[in-house]
Design a protein around this motif. Structure first.
Motif, PDB file in Angstrom:
ATOM      1  N   VAL A 193      15.449   4.548  -1.707  1.00 28.37           N
ATOM      2  CA  VAL A 193      14.636   4.314  -0.508  1.00 28.37           C
ATOM      3  C   VAL A 193      14.881   2.908   0.033  1.00 28.37           C
ATOM      4  O   VAL A 193      15.039   1.953  -0.742  1.00 28.37           O
ATOM      5  N   ALA A 194      14.922   2.785   1.349  1.00 32.57           N
ATOM      6  CA  ALA A 194      14.997   1.472   1.999  1.00 32.57           C
ATOM      7  C   ALA A 194      13.990   1.425   3.142  1.00 32.57           C
ATOM      8  O   ALA A 194      13.817   2.408   3.858  1.00 32.57           O
ATOM      9  N   ILE A 195      13.356   0.273   3.296  1.00 25.65           N
ATOM     10  CA  ILE A 195      12.410   0.053   4.391  1.00 25.65           C
ATOM     11  C   ILE A 195      12.939  -1.090   5.251  1.00 25.65           C
ATOM     12  O   ILE A 195      13.162  -2.201   4.753  1.00 25.65           O
ATOM     13  N   TRP A 196      13.148  -0.819   6.522  1.00 25.50           N
ATOM     14  CA  TRP A 196      13.609  -1.814   7.493  1.00 25.50           C
ATOM     15  C   TRP A 196      12.542  -2.012   8.565  1.00 25.50           C
ATOM     16  O   TRP A 196      11.943  -1.038   9.027  1.00 25.50           O
ATOM     17  N   LEU A 197      12.357  -3.249   8.980  1.00 21.72           N
ATOM     18  CA  LEU A 197      11.534  -3.542  10.154  1.00 21.72           C
ATOM     19  C   LEU A 197      12.458  -4.016  11.265  1.00 21.72           C
ATOM     20  O   LEU A 197      13.322  -4.875  11.046  1.00 21.72           O
ATOM     21  N   PRO A 198      12.337  -3.452  12.464  1.00 19.29           N
ATOM     22  CA  PRO A 198      13.272  -3.754  13.549  1.00 19.29           C
ATOM     23  C   PRO A 198      12.979  -5.092  14.214  1.00 19.29           C
ATOM     24  O   PRO A 198      11.928  -5.713  13.972  1.00 19.29           O
ATOM     25  N   PRO A 199      13.892  -5.557  15.057  1.00 18.69           N
ATOM     26  CA  PRO A 199      13.665  -6.818  15.780  1.00 18.69           C
ATOM     27  C   PRO A 199      12.337  -6.799  16.538  1.00 18.69           C
ATOM     28  O   PRO A 199      11.977  -5.805  17.166  1.00 18.69           O
ATOM     29  N   GLY A 200      11.636  -7.915  16.448  1.00 17.64           N
ATOM     30  CA  GLY A 200      10.367  -8.051  17.137  1.00 17.64           C
ATOM     31  C   GLY A 200       9.170  -7.508  16.398  1.00 17.64           C
ATOM     32  O   GLY A 200       8.036  -7.667  16.854  1.00 17.64           O
ATOM     33  N   ARG A 201       9.394  -6.890  15.244  1.00 17.62           N
ATOM     34  CA  ARG A 201       8.286  -6.320  14.482  1.00 17.62           C
ATOM     35  C   ARG A 201       8.066  -7.143  13.220  1.00 17.62           C
ATOM     36  O   ARG A 201       8.929  -7.214  12.362  1.00 17.62           O
ATOM     37  N   GLU A 202       6.922  -7.799  13.143  1.00 16.26           N
ATOM     38  CA  GLU A 202       6.585  -8.599  11.973  1.00 16.26           C
ATOM     39  C   GLU A 202       5.490  -7.901  11.170  1.00 16.26           C
ATOM     40  O   GLU A 202       4.806  -7.006  11.670  1.00 16.26           O
ATOM     41  N   ILE A 203       5.339  -8.328   9.930  1.00 13.69           N
ATOM     42  CA  ILE A 203       4.248  -7.802   9.110  1.00 13.69           C
ATOM     43  C   ILE A 203       2.950  -8.451   9.568  1.00 13.69           C
ATOM     44  O   ILE A 203       2.836  -9.680   9.591  1.00 13.69           O
ATOM     45  N   SER A 204       1.995  -7.636   9.942  1.00 16.66           N
ATOM     46  CA  SER A 204       0.712  -8.161  10.417  1.00 16.66           C
ATOM     47  C   SER A 204      -0.402  -7.767   9.447  1.00 16.66           C
ATOM     48  O   SER A 204      -0.333  -6.726   8.796  1.00 16.66           O
ATOM     49  N   HIS A 205      -1.411  -8.626   9.365  1.00 11.98           N
ATOM     50  CA  HIS A 205      -2.555  -8.328   8.496  1.00 11.98           C
ATOM     51  C   HIS A 205      -3.248  -7.038   8.939  1.00 11.98           C
ATOM     52  O   HIS A 205      -3.617  -6.205   8.103  1.00 11.98           O
ATOM     53  N   TRP A 206      -3.416  -6.880  10.255  1.00 12.56           N
ATOM     54  CA  TRP A 206      -4.099  -5.696  10.753  1.00 12.56           C
ATOM     55  C   TRP A 206      -3.288  -4.443  10.443  1.00 12.56           C
ATOM     56  O   TRP A 206      -3.839  -3.414  10.038  1.00 12.56           O
ATOM     57  N   MET A 239      -1.234  -4.015   7.949  1.00 13.91           N
ATOM     58  CA  MET A 239      -1.336  -3.739   6.520  1.00 13.91           C
ATOM     59  C   MET A 239      -2.682  -3.110   6.178  1.00 13.91           C
ATOM     60  O   MET A 239      -2.767  -2.211   5.333  1.00 13.91           O
ATOM     61  N   ILE A 240      -3.736  -3.554   6.839  1.00 14.59           N
ATOM     62  CA  ILE A 240      -5.056  -2.961   6.613  1.00 14.59           C
ATOM     63  C   ILE A 240      -5.055  -1.497   7.057  1.00 14.59           C
ATOM     64  O   ILE A 240      -5.563  -0.613   6.364  1.00 14.59           O
ATOM     65  N   ARG A 241      -4.461  -1.233   8.219  1.00 17.43           N
ATOM     66  CA  ARG A 241      -4.371   0.151   8.709  1.00 17.43           C
ATOM     67  C   ARG A 241      -3.601   1.039   7.735  1.00 17.43           C
ATOM     68  O   ARG A 241      -3.858   2.240   7.648  1.00 17.43           O
ATOM     69  N   CYS A 242      -2.674   0.437   7.002  1.00 18.28           N
ATOM     70  CA  CYS A 242      -1.841   1.218   6.084  1.00 18.28           C
ATOM     71  C   CYS A 242      -2.408   1.259   4.668  1.00 18.28           C
ATOM     72  O   CYS A 242      -1.771   1.812   3.766  1.00 18.28           O
ATOM     73  N   GLY A 243      -3.601   0.660   4.451  1.00 21.96           N
ATOM     74  CA  GLY A 243      -4.295   0.848   3.180  1.00 21.96           C
ATOM     75  C   GLY A 243      -4.229  -0.286   2.187  1.00 21.96           C
ATOM     76  O   GLY A 243      -4.510  -0.077   1.003  1.00 21.96           O
ATOM     77  N   ILE A 244      -3.916  -1.516   2.633  1.00 18.76           N
ATOM     78  CA  ILE A 244      -3.782  -2.617   1.678  1.00 18.76           C
ATOM     79  C   ILE A 244      -5.085  -2.921   0.951  1.00 18.76           C
ATOM     80  O   ILE A 244      -5.079  -3.408  -0.188  1.00 18.76           O
ATOM     81  N   LEU A 245      -6.219  -2.598   1.577  1.00 19.28           N
ATOM     82  CA  LEU A 245      -7.498  -2.895   0.929  1.00 19.28           C
ATOM     83  C   LEU A 245      -7.680  -2.087  -0.357  1.00 19.28           C
ATOM     84  O   LEU A 245      -8.432  -2.499  -1.249  1.00 19.28           O
ATOM     85  N   ASP A 246      -6.989  -0.972  -0.469  1.00 23.94           N
ATOM     86  CA  ASP A 246      -7.064  -0.184  -1.702  1.00 23.94           C
ATOM     87  C   ASP A 246      -6.565  -0.982  -2.892  1.00 23.94           C
ATOM     88  O   ASP A 246      -7.016  -0.782  -4.026  1.00 23.94           O
ATOM     89  N   LEU A 247      -5.622  -1.908  -2.616  1.00 23.44           N
ATOM     90  CA  LEU A 247      -5.078  -2.723  -3.705  1.00 23.44           C
ATOM     91  C   LEU A 247      -6.147  -3.620  -4.308  1.00 23.44           C
ATOM     92  O   LEU A 247      -6.085  -3.970  -5.488  1.00 23.44           O
ATOM     93  N   LEU A 248      -7.139  -3.996  -3.502  1.00 17.97           N
ATOM     94  CA  LEU A 248      -8.214  -4.863  -4.000  1.00 17.97           C
ATOM     95  C   LEU A 248      -8.967  -4.221  -5.156  1.00 17.97           C
ATOM     96  O   LEU A 248      -9.460  -4.914  -6.049  1.00 17.97           O
ATOM     97  N   PHE A 249      -9.048  -2.901  -5.140  1.00 20.92           N
ATOM     98  CA  PHE A 249      -9.809  -2.201  -6.169  1.00 20.92           C
ATOM     99  C   PHE A 249      -8.969  -1.903  -7.403  1.00 20.92           C
ATOM    100  O   PHE A 249      -9.487  -1.390  -8.398  1.00 20.92           O
ATOM    101  N   ARG A 250      -7.685  -2.228  -7.348  1.00 21.11           N
ATOM    102  CA  ARG A 250      -6.797  -1.908  -8.464  1.00 21.11           C
ATOM    103  C   ARG A 250      -6.271  -3.149  -9.172  1.00 21.11           C
ATOM    104  O   ARG A 250      -5.500  -3.038 -10.127  1.00 21.11           O
ATOM    105  N   THR A 251      -6.639  -4.331  -8.688  1.00 17.51           N
ATOM    106  CA  THR A 251      -6.196  -5.584  -9.312  1.00 17.51           C
ATOM    107  C   THR A 251      -7.389  -6.515  -9.470  1.00 17.51           C
ATOM    108  O   THR A 251      -8.383  -6.401  -8.771  1.00 17.51           O
TER     109      THR A 251
END
Length: 203
Positions: A69-82, A84-96
């Motif tokens: 598997v490979a994950i690419w982000l295209p030009p102009g697309r940065e990782i945003s906090h919002w 990541m939240i939409r994609c479920g990052i808060l679930d990690l809070l309950f596992r660490t």
């Protein structure tokens, strides 16, 4: 090797397991999550989020039934906090615990600084590439990266990645990347290397 194609949403869990297995012994991962039993759960949550992010905002490719598997982000697309939240990052809070979360945050802050420092212009970002250990050594990871590099060359855009595995440097260098910088990812943490590849004209 099977043909490279886009990851289908229904294969997300298979791809998550692939990345979990591929990075279970990575120096950065073992530093962030030293507790081995909890590490796998945390990794599964983390890579599930990254895959969702790639499917929503970027490009996720796979081969051999999502065992590469490979994950690419295209030009102009940065990782945003919002994002990541939409994609479920808060679930990690309950596992660490707080310790792993603090180390993860410290590492991400260093990587973000390197990224912003060295890549101010639009570019393709190779967020992650991983192969299930049972298929390691067959060139699947290189093939996925090369497939993305072709698009970047057609787009006349540079590519960027980070790695915390020193042995990966020669592999990426063979693909045209050069080392830009290296930095410690936190107090007592491993080193990471920032690498860049210039677009190459078709022959």
């Amino acid at each position: 090797m099977e043909a490279i194609g886009s990851l289908k949403p229904e294969a997300l869990e298979r791809a998550t397991i692939t990345l979990e297995r591929a990075f279970a012994s990575d120096p950065l991962v073992t530093w962030i999550f030293p507790d081995s039993p909890r590490r796998l759960q945390a990794l599964r949550s983390l890579y599930r989020v990254q895959l969702r992010y790639g499917l929503r905002y970027g490009r996720v490719t796979q081969a051999n039934d999502a065992k590469a598997v490979a994950i690419w982000l295209p030009p102009g697309r940065e990782i945003s906090h919002w994002g990541m939240i939409r994609c479920g990052i808060l679930d990690l809070l309950f596992r660490t615990g707080l310790g792993p979360l603090a180390r993860l945050g410290a590492a991400q802050a260093v990587l973000a600084r390197l990224h912003q420092k060295h890549m101010p212009e639009p570019h393709w970002y190779l967020l992650v590439v991983g192969v299930d250990p049972e298929l390691a050594g067959r060139g699947l990871g290189s093939a996925l990266v090369k497939e993305g590099l072709v698009l970047a060359d057609q787009d006349s855009r540079p590519c960027y990645l980070e790695t915390s595995l020193e042995r990966n440097l020669s592999l990426y260098q063979r693909l045209g990347f050069t080392v830009l910088d290296t930095a410690s990812l936190g107090k007592g943490g491993p080193a990471a290397w920032a690498m860049r590849r210039e677009p190459q004209p078709s022959r």
